[in-house]
Design an enzyme around this catalytic site. Structure first.
Site, PDB file in Angstrom:
ATOM      1  CB  SER A  15      -0.926   0.003   1.225  1.00 24.28           C
ATOM      2  OG  SER A  15      -0.174  -0.205   2.417  1.00 24.28           O
ATOM      3  CG  HIS A 148     -43.586  19.588  -9.776  1.00 23.94           C
ATOM      4  ND1 HIS A 148     -43.712  18.287  -9.344  1.00 23.94           N
ATOM      5  CD2 HIS A 148     -44.275  20.344  -8.876  1.00 23.94           C
ATOM      6  CE1 HIS A 148     -44.460  18.246  -8.259  1.00 23.94           C
ATOM      7  NE2 HIS A 148     -44.805  19.478  -7.943  1.00 23.94           N
ATOM      8  CB  SER A 269     -17.336  24.333 -28.971  1.00 25.47           C
ATOM      9  OG  SER A 269     -17.298  23.550 -30.142  1.00 25.47           O
ATOM     10  CE  LYS A 275     -21.977  23.987 -27.053  1.00 30.73           C
ATOM     11  NZ  LYS A 275     -22.010  22.538 -27.138  1.00 30.73           N
ATOM     12  CG  ASN A 277     -19.320  23.775 -24.045  1.00 29.89           C
ATOM     13  OD1 ASN A 277     -20.425  24.138 -24.457  1.00 29.89           O
ATOM     14  ND2 ASN A 277     -18.409  23.237 -24.825  1.00 29.89           N
ATOM     15  CD  GLU A 282     -20.905  20.329 -18.888  1.00 32.21           C
ATOM     16  OE1 GLU A 282     -21.497  19.523 -19.601  1.00 32.21           O
ATOM     17  OE2 GLU A 282     -20.017  21.076 -19.319  1.00 32.21           O
ATOM     18  CD  GLN A 314      -2.653  -2.845   2.622  1.00 33.60           C
ATOM     19  OE1 GLN A 314      -1.996  -3.193   3.600  1.00 33.60           O
ATOM     20  NE2 GLN A 314      -2.340  -3.212   1.393  1.00 33.60           N
TER      21      GLN A 314
HETATM   22  N1  ARG Z   1      -0.902  -1.510   5.643  1.00 36.00           N
HETATM   23  C1  ARG Z   1      -1.737  -2.046   6.655  1.00 36.00           C
HETATM   24  C2  ARG Z   1      -3.112  -1.416   6.607  1.00 36.00           C
HETATM   25  O1  ARG Z   1      -3.261  -0.449   5.946  1.00 36.00           O
HETATM   26  C3  ARG Z   1      -1.134  -1.780   7.996  1.00 36.00           C
HETATM   27  C4  ARG Z   1      -1.498  -2.801   9.025  1.00 36.00           C
HETATM   28  C5  ARG Z   1      -0.944  -4.094   8.650  1.00 36.00           C
HETATM   29  N2  ARG Z   1      -1.102  -5.029   9.738  1.00 36.00           N
HETATM   30  C6  ARG Z   1      -0.865  -6.346   9.556  1.00 36.00           C
HETATM   31  N3  ARG Z   1      -1.044  -7.104  10.576  1.00 36.00           N
HETATM   32  N4  ARG Z   1      -0.498  -6.815   8.394  1.00 36.00           N
HETATM   33  O2  ARG Z   1      -4.055  -1.874   7.191  1.00 36.00           O
END
Ligand code: ARG
Length: 457
Positions: A15, A148, A269, A275, A277, A282, A314
């Site tokens: 992550s 409406h 445009s 135009k 826009n 939007e 996660q």
């Molecule tokens: N990257 C993990 C999360 O976002 C951190 C916690 C990970 N804990 C574990 N026991 N693998 O949740």
């Protein structure tokens, strides 16, 4: 083959590519934890100091863009810890005493969200200020209020705009309430059961600015209600944005022509030079879809999840980060866009067919003692008659009026948009004095919020 498979898995479980944005909070949390461990004599104080200095150095490296994020480190916690080992050696291994990544990540996300909510709150206040300014710049403009999407009754444009001030005010309240549940310290819960060291959770909470410490370690590592709640607040807020954006799109169309947005907020445009826009409005309208999707994502991730921490958690981050980014950016851009809105008051007024005064005709008869239902019937017949004869209500003569009810007298000829608006003199109504005081109240609310935001306040 195995090599590439393993890097694919690494990518799948990692992550770091998105949770690196938590680095400041991760480091601040670790510093507070180290200081507490030293203070409690759980680790030697000197070691705690070296750890804190090392963490400070790492923060500097990241801030200067010198830090090398290695995908071999799964997440921000590992990235910082690995670097700490390189900088200060084995002492780094003492930092994780009495802590788990499970309570660490819960801490980081709460601290991050708390900061972002502060910025969102300021951006929301500024959007509300831009709405008040728009209303104040166009105090006298009258347009048809719609139900409406049919013209219903005349209202002050300022009254219409202040309706959004109310919506966004409730959004601010919702966020403030959500913050109470975000600002709780989970650290000290360990992996799930608490920790076997004499830690001082209150000291950590104080240092990190938390209102209280979590009451149950299992809940603390498993809970992401606060993410769902924030995403719900964000989804509702974006829903309000989409309604405002939609009105701007509608009002800036050729058919309406009520408003013009600044050049920076519209695009031409390439093949149709006439135009303008309303792309920004939007996109603001469309980005609501992201916020809804993110809310459903987090609710689904949490559904049926057994206690306590599961790696599923996660997956809370990208939906959270995306809603934070979307809301913050959209609020800022919409506030600036509103400041460029020019209102074409004559056009708004001209677009109003005076059948919007049909209710006032009925109210007039009520004033003469006719029961409302009958008065309504007379007014409906009159409007039909006027339409059939290609006349507006104000073009009818007293004789014509009297054909439908003997109660009409010559003051019926005084019907006007101004009188109609002026007559709605109730709390919350569109009467100009009521709207002026609503504007004053709005100003006071914004001033009070501005004061409480300043560091001395
Ligand atoms: N990257 C993990 C999360 O976002 C951190 C916690 C990970 N804990 C574990 N026991 N693998 O949740």
């Amino acid at each position: 083959m195995l090599e590439s498979k393993s890097s694919e898995v690494q990518h799948y479980v990692g992550s770091l590519r998105y949770d690196r944005r938590l680095y400041r909070h991760d480091i601040a949390g670790s510093m507070a934890h180290a200081r507490m461990l030293g203070g409690q004599g759980i680790i030697p104080d000197d070691d705690a100091q070296r750890i804190i200095q090392g963490l400070e150095a790492i923060r500097g490296e990241i801030e200067r863009g010198e830090f090398i994020f290695d995908p071999a480190d799964e997440d921000i916690h590992m990235a910082v810890e690995t670097r700490l080992f390189t900088l200060i050696g084995d002492i780094a291994g003492r930092l994780h005493t009495g802590r788990s990544r499970n309570d660490q990540i819960a801490l980081d996300v709460r601290m991050y969200l708390r900061d972002e909510m502060g910025q969102i709150d300021s951006a929301l206040t500024d959007l509300r200020r831009a709405l008040v300014e728009l209303a104040e710049r166009n105090r006298d403009a009258i347009l048809a209020g719609y139900t409406h999407l049919q013209q219903a009754q005349p209202v002050l444009f300022a009254h219409h705009v202040l309706a959004y001030f109310e919506m966004f005010g409730r959004d601010a309240e919702r966020l403030a309430d959500c913050l109470k549940r975000v600002n709780v310290l989970p650290l000290g819960s360990g992996a799930l059961a608490g920790v076997p060291y004499p830690i001082d959770r209150d000291a950590v909470a104080r240092e990190l600015g938390f209102d209280r410490v979590s009451a149950n370690s299992m809940d603390a590592v498993a809970d992401r209600d606060f993410v769902a709640e924030f995403n719900a607040c964000g989804a509702i807020l974006m829903m309000h944005i989409s309604r405002l954006a939609e009105e701007l799109v509608l009002w800036s169309s050729t058919e309406f022509g009520f408003v013009r947005m600044g050049e920076g907020y519209t695009t031409g445009s390439s093949i149709m030079p006439q135009k303008r826009n309303p792309d920004i409005a939007e996109l603001a309208r469309a980005k609501t879809g992201r916020a809804y999707g993110n809310l459903i994502a987090i609710l689904t991730i949490l559904k049926s999840l057994p206690l306590s921490y599961n790696r599923d958690l996660q997956e809370d981050k990208e939906p959270l980060f995306d809603t934070v980014d979307t809301v913050k950016e959209t609020l800022r851009i919409c506030a600036e866009m509103l400041r460029t809105v020019e209102v074409n008051a004559p056009r708004m007024r001209g677009a109003m067919r005076d059948y919007v005064l049909a209710t006032d005709v009925a109210d007039y008869l009520v004033g003469k003692g006719v029961p409302f239902r009958s008065a309504h019937g007379v007014s409906a017949e009159l409007s039909r008659y006027a339409a059939d004869h290609g006349k507006s209500l104000s073009e009818l003569t007293l004789d014509e009026y009297r054909r439908f009810s003997g109660m009409f007298e010559d003051d019926i000829l005084n019907l006007s948009m101004e009188r109609s608006v002026g007559a709605r003199n109730v709390a919350g109504g569109t009467n100009p004095d009521r709207v002026s005081s609503a504007l004053r109240v709005a100003r006071n609310i914004l001033d009070a919020e501005g004061r409480s935001e300043s560091p001395t306040g």
